[in-house]
Design an enzyme around this catalytic site. Structure first.
Site, short mmCIF file in Angstrom:
data_model
loop_
_atom_site.label_atom_id
_atom_site.label_comp_id
_atom_site.label_asym_id
_atom_site.label_seq_id
_atom_site.Cartn_x
_atom_site.Cartn_y
_atom_site.Cartn_z
N TRP A 25 0.88 -1.18 0.00
CA TRP A 25 0.00 0.00 0.00
C TRP A 25 0.91 1.22 0.00
O TRP A 25 2.14 1.05 0.01
CB TRP A 25 -0.92 -0.02 1.24
CG TRP A 25 -2.23 0.63 0.93
CD1 TRP A 25 -2.61 1.90 1.22
CD2 TRP A 25 -3.34 0.03 0.24
NE1 TRP A 25 -3.87 2.14 0.75
CE2 TRP A 25 -4.35 1.01 0.15
CE3 TRP A 25 -3.58 -1.22 -0.32
CZ2 TRP A 25 -5.57 0.79 -0.48
CZ3 TRP A 25 -4.80 -1.46 -0.94
CH2 TRP A 25 -5.78 -0.47 -1.02
N ASP A 26 0.35 2.42 -0.03
CA ASP A 26 1.26 3.55 -0.12
C ASP A 26 1.94 3.87 1.21
O ASP A 26 2.56 4.91 1.38
CB ASP A 26 0.61 4.79 -0.77
CG ASP A 26 -0.66 5.28 -0.10
OD1 ASP A 26 -1.02 4.71 0.95
OD2 ASP A 26 -1.28 6.22 -0.62
N TRP A 27 1.85 2.91 2.13
CA TRP A 27 2.64 2.96 3.37
C TRP A 27 3.08 1.56 3.78
O TRP A 27 3.70 1.39 4.82
CB TRP A 27 1.82 3.59 4.51
CG TRP A 27 0.37 3.21 4.44
CD1 TRP A 27 -0.62 3.97 3.87
CD2 TRP A 27 -0.25 1.98 4.84
NE1 TRP A 27 -1.83 3.27 3.92
CE2 TRP A 27 -1.62 2.05 4.51
CE3 TRP A 27 0.22 0.81 5.45
CZ2 TRP A 27 -2.53 1.02 4.76
CZ3 TRP A 27 -0.67 -0.22 5.71
CH2 TRP A 27 -2.03 -0.11 5.36
N ASN A 80 -13.79 1.69 1.79
CA ASN A 80 -12.94 2.87 1.67
C ASN A 80 -12.71 3.20 0.21
O ASN A 80 -12.09 2.41 -0.53
CB ASN A 80 -11.59 2.61 2.35
CG ASN A 80 -10.62 3.77 2.11
OD1 ASN A 80 -10.75 4.81 2.75
ND2 ASN A 80 -9.69 3.62 1.18
N GLU A 81 -13.23 4.34 -0.20
CA GLU A 81 -12.89 4.94 -1.50
C GLU A 81 -13.18 4.05 -2.70
O GLU A 81 -12.53 4.19 -3.74
CB GLU A 81 -11.42 5.39 -1.52
CG GLU A 81 -11.13 6.45 -0.46
CD GLU A 81 -9.74 7.04 -0.53
OE1 GLU A 81 -8.90 6.52 -1.29
OE2 GLU A 81 -9.48 8.03 0.17
N GLU A 104 -10.67 11.55 6.56
CA GLU A 104 -9.29 11.33 6.11
C GLU A 104 -8.69 12.62 5.60
O GLU A 104 -9.30 13.33 4.80
CB GLU A 104 -9.22 10.34 4.95
CG GLU A 104 -9.16 8.92 5.33
CD GLU A 104 -8.85 8.02 4.14
OE1 GLU A 104 -8.26 8.51 3.16
OE2 GLU A 104 -9.22 6.85 4.20
#
Ligand code: BMA
Length: 813
Positions: free
Chosen positions: A172-174, A424-425, A516
């Site tokens: 993921w982006d983290w 989510n999104e 968020e």
């Protein structure tokens, strides 16, 4: 496992003594646990978090693994036997003594197998053959009759949207993309007589006279017709009844009324009173810990659009919090101790809500027990995030239906539960992919199927909390833009980070509830040292790039430093300054939105925690240490706060008072201007009555009053000293100040540290990367005003960088 069955000699715990092998490597597999952690413990793989080790471990998730457990059964009677796994991650076959009990592919399900025919008296051999999840995902995508795109820049591993598995396991982006696999919860073997208790759905009905009736639906599987006695005990009261059961799945209802209930409240609003609810179904016993409260999601229309707020026990409560992601990329490390530490830090930073984000996992029971104990309300997403999903596949959708049913029931006793949210999104994702842009109707229709299944699962279970279709969402059946509409619904506001806008841009929107928004920073030097060699400690090194998963993320951190601060000379000051920058971003957003109360009624920043050592939006770095943002959160989330906000139209600085406590407060507020040369000039003093339902203006200060090289400093206190605080407002960016070189005198007494200075110092940081929690860090120090900081929680006593840092000419001094 507080929800585990008790006092039943016919239950065998099979969680211990597992081994796992791929034919070449073998290791003991603790349960709950994962194969990577088992291999690491056995010395077969090296630390996945070290430098760029990640991809060298891809063979682990590309391999088939077999977990084996031998167990003895003294005697086998003819009664029905059920083998239960509290989570298998993910695509696997389950074998008992050479008999295939079933094939599974949903890590979010409790899997129950009829073990009767395969079970033998004497030694039994239980095997779980894990298929490669990555290969399974590829295969499913290839077999799909139309493309179901996934978010490529985020997921290093492909097509995990086909798997019911934490989506962030694919990267993921983290997050590192390890794709862990294993057994996620206890394994039990249970012998039933007439019927087996599967799920318990708890509801509470609060009557106008204050009494609370608990209504329990006991969902069972019966093996023969007959009568089962049920018994409920709570608050020194016991009720019994007999249920007539017929073979197959069924439910029976039991109720109990509590005449003089003590209510459960979120943190800051009252006690977190919990009751033991003891339950017997035939010979099966369970104890549930429950709390009595009413939670409503209020979305009625108003002049702006629609409100979005939580009303708990009749009180409209501003939610201050953050987004929760899994506690560790290696599931075995997400222990109750580690998680309790993170949740405790959330409450210490004055949070009352966390959002369990949809790209992770439904957390174990003990997680929600902790939230209930701590008064942290939980916004719970269903586990879908940022991808499109194969909801056209009826088998897949059936599995989702079952998952929703089990999870809603499992979490129903928890007073911390505030909301079920569809995903989510995923609405946003409809416009991210070529395929769905080219044929939006088709993909919207498939999405609507998925969302309808979740909504129906909620309607069927009737939990005490509301369903919200997606985050962000403008409202039910609205497929509009929750990223930019601040009139209704919950909002994800990402323009500052993802579009490189200035921090001041946060003040251009007034969300009804911002679920968020975030800004990145580097972890501390101590954490960086844990995954780097000396040569990697440079902001553009390859290893630092590997530990940054948002493309261009490190450049954005650095570019923002250049916009707001003088550039630091040294890498180890840059990591600190990046945390100042992140803290300033979050302070700007949250103080402004709190001053918009009651239009805005919630701020959940992205993100509370980290899964591994990485540059990210978290306020707690890997291992739970507090970044500066977390220290500032303790202040900008204070229940009573005074903040300064510019009024662009009049050119004034407005002081606002905000009160999120249960009672109105009378504050005495004073303000002064402070020059970099140390002159402090009073501006005024005001009395302010601050109710709980809205932010109020305290005073207006003409901007022209604050000279170049001056900033505004103000403090407040109420009559009995229970609400005291101070705050600053910098009319210019930090880099535009001519910082002098203050001398800071420090007296370190171990448990407390006293600081004094001869000239003003901003963002004074006494511990960058230490393990312990201090009462304050990253504060303003003024000449003549000593500051004493206390250790409020020892978390290992590890010192970080104890060099005192503050803003200076080179970014830091
Ligand atoms: C969000 C989240 C995550 C992501 C974060 C940062 O919108 O839902 O998907 O990690 O942004 O980009």
């Amino acid at each position: 496992m507080p929800h585990a069955p008790e006092a039943n000699e016919k239950i065998h715990d099979l969680s211990d003594g597992w081994n796992v092998t791929d034919g070449r490597h073998s290791a003991a597999l603790p349960v709950p646990g994962d194969v990577h952690s088992a291999l690491l413990d056995a010395g077969i793989i090296s630390d996945p978090y070290w430098r760029d080790t990640e991809t060298a471990l891809d063979w682990v998730h590309e391999t088939e693994w077999t977990a084996t457990k031998f167990f003895d059964l003294a005697a086998k009677d003819d009664a029905p036997w059920t083998l239960s796994f509290d989570g298998i991650d993910c695509a696997a076959d389950v074998w008992l003594n050479g008999v295939l009990l079933g094939q599974v592919q949903n890590r979010f399900l409790r899997q129950d197998f009829d073990a009767g025919d395969a079970l033998v008296a004497g030694e039994n051999c239980l095997k779980v053959v894990f298929h490669s999840n990555s290969k399974t995902a590829e295969r499913m995508a290839a077999a799909s009759d139309y493309p179901v795109p996934y978010i490529k820049w985020n997921n290093r591993l492909a097509h995990y949207n086909f798997l019911r598995k934490p989506q962030c396991d694919a990267g993921w982006d983290w997050n590192i993309a390890l794709s862990p696999l294993g057994l996620c919860g206890p394994v039990t073997l249970k012998c039933s007589t007439l019927a087996r208790l599967d799920d318990v759905m708890v509801r509470q009905h609060h009557a106008p006279d204050g009494k609370v009736t608990l209504e329990l639906d006991l969902h069972y599987t019966a093996f023969a017709p007959g009568l089962v006695e049920t018994e409920l005990t709570c608050d020194r009261k016991t009720v019994r009844h007999e249920a007539r059961v017929w073979p197959g799945n069924g439910k029976t209802r039991a109720t109990l009324t509590i005449d003089k209930p003590e209510l459960w409240w979120p943190a800051g609003h009252g006690r977190q009173h919990l009751y033991d609810l003891k339950l017997r179904f035939g010979t099966e016993h369970r104890t549930l810990r429950i709390g009595l409260r009413q939670v409503e999601l209020v979305t009625d229309p108003d002049d702006t659009g629609h409100r979005f707020l939580f009303r708990v026990n009749g009180r409209e409560i501003f939610m201050r919090g953050a987004n929760w992601i899994p506690a560790d990329a290696l599931p075995a490390r997400a222990t109750p101790e580690a998680v309790r530490d993170l949740l405790t830090s959330a409450v210490e930073a004055n949070m009352n809500m966390i959002r369990v984000w949809g790209g992770g996992q439904y957390e174990p029971d003990w997680f929600y027990d902790m939230c209930s104990e701590l008064g942290l309300m939980v916004w719970q997403d269903f586990m879908f995030a940022c991808n499109l999903y194969p909801a056209h596949d009826r088998e897949w959708l059936d599995s989702v239906r079952l998952e929703a049913r089990q999870q809603i029931r499992r979490l129903s006793p928890q007073p911390c539960m505030a909301l079920w949210c569809g995903d989510n999104e995923v609405i946003g994702a409809l416009s991210w992919f070529e395929e769905s842009k080219a044929n939006r109707d088709h993909y919207v229709a498939v999405y609507a199927r998925l969302n309808a299944v979740l909504e129906e699962a909620i309607a069927e279970a009737e939990p005490d909390v509301a369903f919200w279709p997606s985050s962000p969402s403008v409202g039910r059946l609205d497929f509009g833009d929750g990223w930019h509409d601040d009139s209704s619904g919950d909002m994800h506001f990402w323009d500052v980070w993802h579009s490189s806008k200035d921090f001041e841009h946060y003040r251009t929107v007034r969300p009804r509830f911002c679920s968020e928004f975030g800004f990145q920073s580097f972890p501390s030097n101590r954490i960086i040292a844990s995954f780097t060699e000396e040569e990697d400690r440079n902001v553009s090194s390859r290893v630092m790039d590997v530990h940054q998963r948002n493309p261009g993320g490190n450049s954005r951190i650095v570019e923002t430093l250049a916009r707001y601060f003088r550039f630091p000379d040294r890498f180890e000051d840059m990591t600190w300054l990046s945390q100042v920058s992140q803290a300033l971003a979050m302070k700007t957003a949250i103080e402004f939105w709190r001053s918009s109360k009651p239009r805005t009624m919630g701020t959940l920043y992205w993100q509370l925690n980290d899964t591994w050592p990485v540059a990210s939006w978290s306020s707690l770095e890997y291992g739970g240490g507090w970044k500066l943002t977390h220290y500032l959160a303790r202040k900008f989330n204070a229940p009573v706060l005074v903040t300064a906000q510019p009024d662009e139209t009049s050119g004034e600085i407005v002081l606002w008072a905000i009160n999120d406590t249960t009672e109105s407060v009378n504050l005495h507020v004073t303000a002064c201007r402070v020059s970099m040369t140390g002159t402090i000039t009073d501006i005024g003093a005001w009395a302010c009555h601050c109710p709980t339902d809205r932010a109020v203006e305290v005073a207006r200060i003409p901007l022209g009053l604050i000279k170049d090289d001056e900033f505004l400093n103000f403090s407040w206190q109420d009559a009995d000293g229970s609400h005291i605080g101070d705050n600053d407002y910098l009319p210019r960016r930090p880099k535009d100040f001519r910082f002098a070189a203050p001398k800071i005198h420090v007296e370190d007494e171990g448990e407390s540290i006293a600081l004094t200075c001869d000239l003003p110092a901003l963002f004074v940081t006494l511990d960058h990367g230490g393990s312990d929690v201090w009462s304050d860090n990253g504060f303003t120090l003024l000449p003549g005003i000593p500051k004493v900081v206390h250790r409020i929680r020892a978390r290992g006593g590890i010192h970080g960088d104890r060099q005192i840092r503050h803003l200076g000419r080179q970014g830091s001094k």
